[in-house]
Design a protein around this motif. Sequence first.
Motif, PDB file in Angstrom:
ATOM      1  N   THR A 120      36.603  39.234  39.018  1.00  0.00           N
ATOM      2  CA  THR A 120      37.604  40.737  39.576  1.00  0.00           C
ATOM      3  C   THR A 120      37.226  41.413  41.114  1.00  0.00           C
ATOM      4  OG1 THR A 120      38.824  40.772  37.788  1.00  0.00           O
ATOM      5  CG2 THR A 120      38.531  42.631  39.088  1.00  0.00           C
ATOM      6  N   SER A 121      35.830  41.624  40.002  1.00  0.00           N
ATOM      7  CA  SER A 121      34.805  43.038  41.324  1.00  0.00           C
ATOM      8  C   SER A 121      34.912  41.822  42.528  1.00  0.00           C
ATOM      9  CB  SER A 121      33.563  42.979  40.850  1.00  0.00           C
ATOM     10  OG  SER A 121      32.438  42.825  41.170  1.00  0.00           O
TER      11      SER A 121
ATOM     12  N   THR B  82      37.049  39.467  44.084  1.00  0.00           N
ATOM     13  CA  THR B  82      37.632  39.380  44.998  1.00  0.00           C
ATOM     14  C   THR B  82      38.512  40.848  45.152  1.00  0.00           C
ATOM     15  OG1 THR B  82      39.270  39.282  42.868  1.00  0.00           O
ATOM     16  CG2 THR B  82      38.928  37.271  43.983  1.00  0.00           C
ATOM     17  N   THR B  83      38.290  41.614  44.453  1.00  0.00           N
ATOM     18  CA  THR B  83      39.170  43.609  45.021  1.00  0.00           C
ATOM     19  C   THR B  83      37.994  43.843  45.797  1.00  0.00           C
ATOM     20  OG1 THR B  83      39.095  44.100  42.882  1.00  0.00           O
ATOM     21  CG2 THR B  83      38.584  46.110  43.785  1.00  0.00           C
ATOM     22  N   SER B  84      36.701  43.644  46.064  1.00  0.00           N
ATOM     23  CA  SER B  84      35.542  43.814  46.882  1.00  0.00           C
ATOM     24  C   SER B  84      36.315  43.090  48.074  1.00  0.00           C
ATOM     25  CB  SER B  84      34.141  43.349  47.158  1.00  0.00           C
ATOM     26  OG  SER B  84      33.606  44.163  48.054  1.00  0.00           O
TER      27      SER B  84
ATOM     28  N   THR C  71      38.709  41.957  49.172  1.00  0.00           N
ATOM     29  CA  THR C  71      40.319  42.210  49.864  1.00  0.00           C
ATOM     30  C   THR C  71      40.006  44.049  50.579  1.00  0.00           C
ATOM     31  OG1 THR C  71      40.996  41.082  48.323  1.00  0.00           O
ATOM     32  CG2 THR C  71      42.276  42.926  48.856  1.00  0.00           C
TER      33      THR C  71
END
Length: 357
Positions: A261-262, A264-266, A268
């Motif tokens: 999650t970290s 892919t969020t970063s 993006t």
Amino acid sequence: MSMPESPTAAPCAPCAPADADGPLFDDKSRDALHILPMAMLPVSTPGLRRSKLIKNARLETVVEVFHDRQTGSGQVSAEHLGSLFPTHTKELRVDMVQIAKLTRINSFDVYTLRKELRRLGIAVNNADHLKLSEGKRGELTGYMKDFTRPLLQQVYGGEERQVSDVSEILAMLANPDREEALRNLRLLSEKLKVKLQDIPDFLEEYGDVFLSLAYFRNCLDGLVPEVQRFMKWAMDAKESDLVARDRQMVKMLADVQSKLTSITTSITGRFEAFDRRSKDFWNDISADSFRAVRHDIESHHVTIGGVLCGLAVKMALWKQRFPQGGGGPQKRVEFIRSEILPGLDHIDSIEKKASGR
């Protein structure tokens, strides 16, 4: 020689170079994040010309000496190449110096290779090998429109222009077909402090910079939904009483979910920042502002490539092992432990350093 399952390119249309036995690598290999055809490089050992360096799911660089649907992928670690080419000891010794350097590259996409091969002092046989194939460029036309629309508006105003390939966009700008467009092109050259005759070179450079961003975003857009599906598949294992009672298993699953999650969020968020900066460029057009945008994007090539390559090979292996989803809780946990966890910290570390987290 080991033969683990690993995502590799399926056969497709050939591209140069070729020898008497046919093409040495195909467009799909050239366009991939995780494949480096050795034929791109000046290789001394004849048998290595048809091999590839690939990233396996543990993000180790191995030499793939053959690959087909019947026999699978034949892989060997670089240090064991001597047993495969006993009659070319001298040539292999030369090649091994090069291969040792290549194994440290995190991604084999063409944009990462441009920077890393230059840094390592490794030549390529043909500079065109470090360009995306025509087929891939065609796939990216939709993405490129976002970056070329402001440029087209500068030259052609509000007129809608139909294009089907990136090269058409650049040709359209390099050869304006109306007096008004030519006048606008002159204004653009003044704002950029670029001579009118040098505009085609600027346009090619502009196109290449944003083609790289389109390529990476295309990879990201394909990966994010897969990562989300994988996480749901992985977390469903906690529904099992056997897994739920095992604190270590639960913690491992939570750690994997948190890291993915970290990451892919970063990454993006990094692409969203590129979008904002490219829009700012068109609000303040100048040679300096373009150089700043170009430097910003190109300075992230290596880290973006490393993160996307790592995620891509892991998601490809997951789909290969569990094409229909499914798999019991114990199988899922074991797959995550043995194939997803190894190297995940490395991907996370690349992204943290690049984003300043």
